[in-house]
Design a protein around this motif. Sequence first.
Motif, PDB file in Angstrom:
ATOM      1  N   LEU A  39       0.940  -1.162  -0.111  1.00 58.01           N
ATOM      2  CA  LEU A  39      -0.090  -0.016   0.115  1.00 58.01           C
ATOM      3  C   LEU A  39       0.977   1.221  -0.144  1.00 58.01           C
ATOM      4  O   LEU A  39       0.543   2.356  -0.509  1.00 58.01           O
ATOM      5  CB  LEU A  39      -0.850   0.279   1.243  1.00 58.01           C
ATOM      6  CG  LEU A  39      -2.279  -0.251   0.976  1.00 58.01           C
ATOM      7  CD1 LEU A  39      -2.962  -0.006   2.594  1.00 58.01           C
ATOM      8  CD2 LEU A  39      -3.098   0.460  -0.047  1.00 58.01           C
ATOM      9  N   THR A  44       2.288   2.276  -5.840  1.00 58.35           N
ATOM     10  CA  THR A  44       0.729   2.569  -5.315  1.00 58.35           C
ATOM     11  C   THR A  44       0.692   4.215  -5.004  1.00 58.35           C
ATOM     12  O   THR A  44      -0.492   4.414  -5.585  1.00 58.35           O
ATOM     13  CB  THR A  44       0.624   1.870  -3.929  1.00 58.35           C
ATOM     14  OG1 THR A  44       0.849   0.800  -4.109  1.00 58.35           O
ATOM     15  CG2 THR A  44      -0.763   2.000  -3.184  1.00 58.35           C
ATOM     16  N   LEU A  45       1.511   4.718  -4.727  1.00 61.49           N
ATOM     17  CA  LEU A  45       1.416   6.385  -4.469  1.00 61.49           C
ATOM     18  C   LEU A  45       1.124   6.875  -6.120  1.00 61.49           C
ATOM     19  O   LEU A  45       0.282   7.766  -6.106  1.00 61.49           O
ATOM     20  CB  LEU A  45       2.712   6.864  -3.929  1.00 61.49           C
ATOM     21  CG  LEU A  45       3.121   6.537  -2.709  1.00 61.49           C
ATOM     22  CD1 LEU A  45       4.245   7.384  -2.476  1.00 61.49           C
ATOM     23  CD2 LEU A  45       1.960   7.041  -1.646  1.00 61.49           C
ATOM     24  N   CYS A  52      -6.754   9.982  -7.237  1.00 59.61           N
ATOM     25  CA  CYS A  52      -7.320  11.079  -6.472  1.00 59.61           C
ATOM     26  C   CYS A  52      -7.069  12.478  -7.212  1.00 59.61           C
ATOM     27  O   CYS A  52      -8.205  13.438  -7.080  1.00 59.61           O
ATOM     28  CB  CYS A  52      -6.530  11.131  -5.198  1.00 59.61           C
ATOM     29  SG  CYS A  52      -6.815   9.817  -4.149  1.00 59.61           S
ATOM     30  N   SER A  57     -10.183  14.682  -8.452  1.00 65.16           N
ATOM     31  CA  SER A  57     -10.108  16.076  -8.252  1.00 65.16           C
ATOM     32  C   SER A  57     -10.547  17.133  -9.421  1.00 65.16           C
ATOM     33  O   SER A  57     -11.169  17.861  -9.475  1.00 65.16           O
ATOM     34  CB  SER A  57      -8.919  16.430  -7.632  1.00 65.16           C
ATOM     35  OG  SER A  57      -8.716  15.914  -6.508  1.00 65.16           O
ATOM     36  N   LEU A  96       4.762  15.199 -10.240  1.00 66.01           N
ATOM     37  CA  LEU A  96       4.471  14.323  -9.091  1.00 66.01           C
ATOM     38  C   LEU A  96       4.624  12.884  -9.230  1.00 66.01           C
ATOM     39  O   LEU A  96       5.503  12.070  -8.636  1.00 66.01           O
ATOM     40  CB  LEU A  96       3.388  14.666  -8.156  1.00 66.01           C
ATOM     41  CG  LEU A  96       3.166  14.049  -6.860  1.00 66.01           C
ATOM     42  CD1 LEU A  96       3.925  14.759  -5.642  1.00 66.01           C
ATOM     43  CD2 LEU A  96       1.483  14.047  -6.597  1.00 66.01           C
ATOM     44  N   GLY A 161       0.483  17.172   1.509  1.00 65.93           N
ATOM     45  CA  GLY A 161       1.217  16.635   0.431  1.00 65.93           C
ATOM     46  C   GLY A 161       2.495  17.537   0.146  1.00 65.93           C
ATOM     47  O   GLY A 161       3.343  16.820  -0.283  1.00 65.93           O
ATOM     48  N   VAL A 184       0.416  10.508   7.251  1.00 64.72           N
ATOM     49  CA  VAL A 184       0.082  10.052   5.716  1.00 64.72           C
ATOM     50  C   VAL A 184      -1.456   9.945   6.007  1.00 64.72           C
ATOM     51  O   VAL A 184      -2.513  10.282   5.398  1.00 64.72           O
ATOM     52  CB  VAL A 184       0.700   8.893   5.051  1.00 64.72           C
ATOM     53  CG1 VAL A 184       0.044   8.414   3.772  1.00 64.72           C
ATOM     54  CG2 VAL A 184       2.150   9.301   4.868  1.00 64.72           C
ATOM     55  N   LEU A 196     -13.295  15.280  -1.196  1.00 71.26           N
ATOM     56  CA  LEU A 196     -13.844  14.597  -2.159  1.00 71.26           C
ATOM     57  C   LEU A 196     -15.371  14.196  -1.649  1.00 71.26           C
ATOM     58  O   LEU A 196     -16.403  14.578  -2.207  1.00 71.26           O
ATOM     59  CB  LEU A 196     -13.297  13.440  -2.657  1.00 71.26           C
ATOM     60  CG  LEU A 196     -12.001  13.915  -3.336  1.00 71.26           C
ATOM     61  CD1 LEU A 196     -10.952  12.435  -3.822  1.00 71.26           C
ATOM     62  CD2 LEU A 196     -12.292  14.619  -4.785  1.00 71.26           C
TER      63      LEU A 196
HETATM   64  C1  HEM Z   1      -0.593  18.986  -3.620  1.00 68.01           C
HETATM   65  C2  HEM Z   1      -1.178  17.746  -3.830  1.00 68.01           C
HETATM   66  C3  HEM Z   1      -0.647  16.646  -3.144  1.00 68.01           C
HETATM   67  C4  HEM Z   1       0.711  16.228  -2.988  1.00 68.01           C
HETATM   68  C5  HEM Z   1       1.939  17.166  -3.289  1.00 68.01           C
HETATM   69  C6  HEM Z   1       0.519  14.966  -2.461  1.00 68.01           C
HETATM   70  C7  HEM Z   1       1.792  14.344  -2.066  1.00 68.01           C
HETATM   71  C8  HEM Z   1       1.772  12.703  -1.447  1.00 68.01           C
HETATM   72  C9  HEM Z   1       2.937  12.156  -0.985  1.00 68.01           C
HETATM   73  C10 HEM Z   1       4.320  12.879  -1.130  1.00 68.01           C
HETATM   74  C11 HEM Z   1       2.534  11.137  -0.489  1.00 68.01           C
HETATM   75  C12 HEM Z   1       3.486   9.999  -0.145  1.00 68.01           C
HETATM   76  C13 HEM Z   1       3.728  10.049   1.594  1.00 68.01           C
HETATM   77  C14 HEM Z   1       4.548   8.848   1.786  1.00 68.01           C
HETATM   78  O1  HEM Z   1       5.744   8.606   1.351  1.00 68.01           O
HETATM   79  O2  HEM Z   1       4.032   7.820   2.607  1.00 68.01           O
HETATM   80  C15 HEM Z   1       1.135  10.976  -0.543  1.00 68.01           C
HETATM   81  C16 HEM Z   1       0.256   9.968  -0.178  1.00 68.01           C
HETATM   82  C17 HEM Z   1      -1.063   9.993  -0.164  1.00 68.01           C
HETATM   83  N1  HEM Z   1      -1.941  10.877  -0.939  1.00 68.01           N
HETATM   84 FE1  HEM Z   1      -1.234  12.784  -1.608  1.00 68.01          FE
HETATM   85  N2  HEM Z   1      -0.561  14.502  -2.527  1.00 68.01           N
HETATM   86  C18 HEM Z   1      -1.319  15.557  -2.864  1.00 68.01           C
HETATM   87  C19 HEM Z   1      -2.898  15.479  -3.110  1.00 68.01           C
HETATM   88  C20 HEM Z   1      -3.628  14.525  -2.713  1.00 68.01           C
HETATM   89  C21 HEM Z   1      -4.972  14.408  -2.807  1.00 68.01           C
HETATM   90  C22 HEM Z   1      -5.842  15.581  -3.217  1.00 68.01           C
HETATM   91  C23 HEM Z   1      -5.398  13.179  -2.437  1.00 68.01           C
HETATM   92  C24 HEM Z   1      -6.797  12.797  -2.325  1.00 68.01           C
HETATM   93  C25 HEM Z   1      -7.761  13.186  -2.665  1.00 68.01           C
HETATM   94  C26 HEM Z   1      -4.427  12.334  -2.029  1.00 68.01           C
HETATM   95  C27 HEM Z   1      -4.210  11.256  -1.409  1.00 68.01           C
HETATM   96  C28 HEM Z   1      -3.109  10.524  -0.758  1.00 68.01           C
HETATM   97  C29 HEM Z   1      -3.151   9.140  -0.142  1.00 68.01           C
HETATM   98  C30 HEM Z   1      -4.635   8.176  -0.066  1.00 68.01           C
HETATM   99  C31 HEM Z   1      -1.744   8.731   0.248  1.00 68.01           C
HETATM  100  C32 HEM Z   1      -1.635   7.512   0.712  1.00 68.01           C
HETATM  101  C33 HEM Z   1      -1.114   6.680  -0.351  1.00 68.01           C
HETATM  102  C34 HEM Z   1      -0.607   5.310   0.144  1.00 68.01           C
HETATM  103  O3  HEM Z   1      -0.062   5.474   1.252  1.00 68.01           O
HETATM  104  O4  HEM Z   1      -0.593   4.267  -0.571  1.00 68.01           O
HETATM  105  N3  HEM Z   1      -3.258  13.048  -2.107  1.00 68.01           N
HETATM  106  N4  HEM Z   1       0.536  12.321  -1.301  1.00 68.01           N
END
Ligand code: HEM
Length: 445
Positions: A39, A44-45, A52, A57, A96, A161, A184, A196
């Motif tokens: 996960l 997965t990311l 997402c 979005s 990203l 994020g 996270v 959402l």
């Molecule tokens: C500015 C926009 C965003 C950035 C820069 C961003 C960046 C990231 C990063 C770097 C991680 C990884 C953290 C890790 O290494 O464990 C992450 C995880 C995650 N993000 Fe985003 N994100 C953004 C927007 C969003 C949006 C809009 C959603 C949902 C609506 C979202 C949902 C998630 C989820 C569910 C995870 C966990 C995924 C996993 O552990 O498999 N993100 N995000």
Amino acid sequence: MIGASISRWTMSYFAAALAWLFVALALMVAGVGYPTAHLASPDTLVLVHVVCIGWLSLAMCGALFQFVPVLVARPLYSEKWALPALGLLTAGLVALLAGFLGLGGRLPAWLWLLPLGAMLLVAGFGLVVVDLGLTAWLRPQGPARFVLVGLASLCATAAFGAIFAFAHAGWAGPVGSSMLASGVPLHAIAGLGGWLTLTAMGVSYRLLSMFMLAPDVDDRKSNVTLAAGALAVAVAVVGGVLAIWLFSESTVVLPVVGVLGLATTALYGRDVLSIFSTRKRRQLELNTRMAVLSYASLAGAALLGVGLVLTGTFAAHLGAFAFLAVFGWLSGLVLAKLYKIVAFLTWLETYGPVMGRAPTPRVQDLVAEARASKWFVIYHVAVWLGTVTLLAGHPSAFRAAAAVMIIGLVGIVREVIRTRRLADVACPLRFPEGACAPHLLCARN
Ligand code: HEM
């Protein structure tokens, strides 16, 4: 919606969103990301953010550019910002994703791509939030309040994020590293739950009443639903950050967030039932019947979540729970409403200017519901089968379910394109004098 101007770029957002949904499903069929990978793996990311940001979005932003002005009966603050925002969001998402692929060793490890992508995404979402926020703020009543809470949650999501992205590049110091280590779930809850889900709930109140000819939900009732949802997000974001600061971990707040989330779902279910029971239109249109399937997935996800918590297996099956919520509830609802919104906007754009001067078709004449319904059913059944395969731990069967989801989606997209091209409108009514054919990807105005 009649009387409101047509948002020029809503169709472009929908087209981009559907393209990203195809990318996500293709990745799932190819076995990239969960359940083949862990996960939290970089693959997965990639998958998570294609879904997402790319799919959900963008579709939500496109719908909001059209609907927020309708909700508050005021024009959009700036129509001009919608297209630059789409460009920034697309560029940011690509950067990203490239950064995530670098983390996983599939591309050179240029980790600066993550902060670059984050800055572009923050700029794109920033334009959307300011534009929609300044519009909704003029009359913050009923569903517009849900949108405002949704937009605030989007700010929190993007902030988390961005911190994670800078931390991965080593540019966020010890505070950033501890946020990345423990924050996270807070980012995921603010994004999926706050941005959402609460926004989809708010918009659905108005769409359901509009398309079923039902009175709006009593503001006192929907305010309680919103209060429970907003409190859940606030506890996750504020309480979670405090918990990380005090105890270096955020899990202490999660049970409270879970209970509040469940309460919000139950209250929303009560509100939706009241719209259904007071409707004047007895015969349900396809978009409403298919929305009912997404409500079944929402109820299923809530029950599954409770069952998994009670049996102590929530962490082990988090992926199945999230899959049902994201593809059954959120994506199912967005697809059903997108089908209707495209028909409605295409009708307004083509026949609005000649109405009263020439015979025009009805909105329902632009769609062929009997033909379209099977594709929605195929999509939803595939999602439910996919959830079962995840729970049972069969990744290859899951890939087959994802392939069937693609079949359903191809059918739905084909129907939407036919609607946009007016392909199902009988010839004498198709182009009355003075009516122009709409462009496929943007409105003419
Ligand atoms: C500015 C926009 C965003 C950035 C820069 C961003 C960046 C990231 C990063 C770097 C991680 C990884 C953290 C890790 O290494 O464990 C992450 C995880 C995650 N993000 Fe985003 N994100 C953004 C927007 C969003 C949006 C809009 C959603 C949902 C609506 C979202 C949902 C998630 C989820 C569910 C995870 C966990 C995924 C996993 O552990 O498999 N993100 N995000």
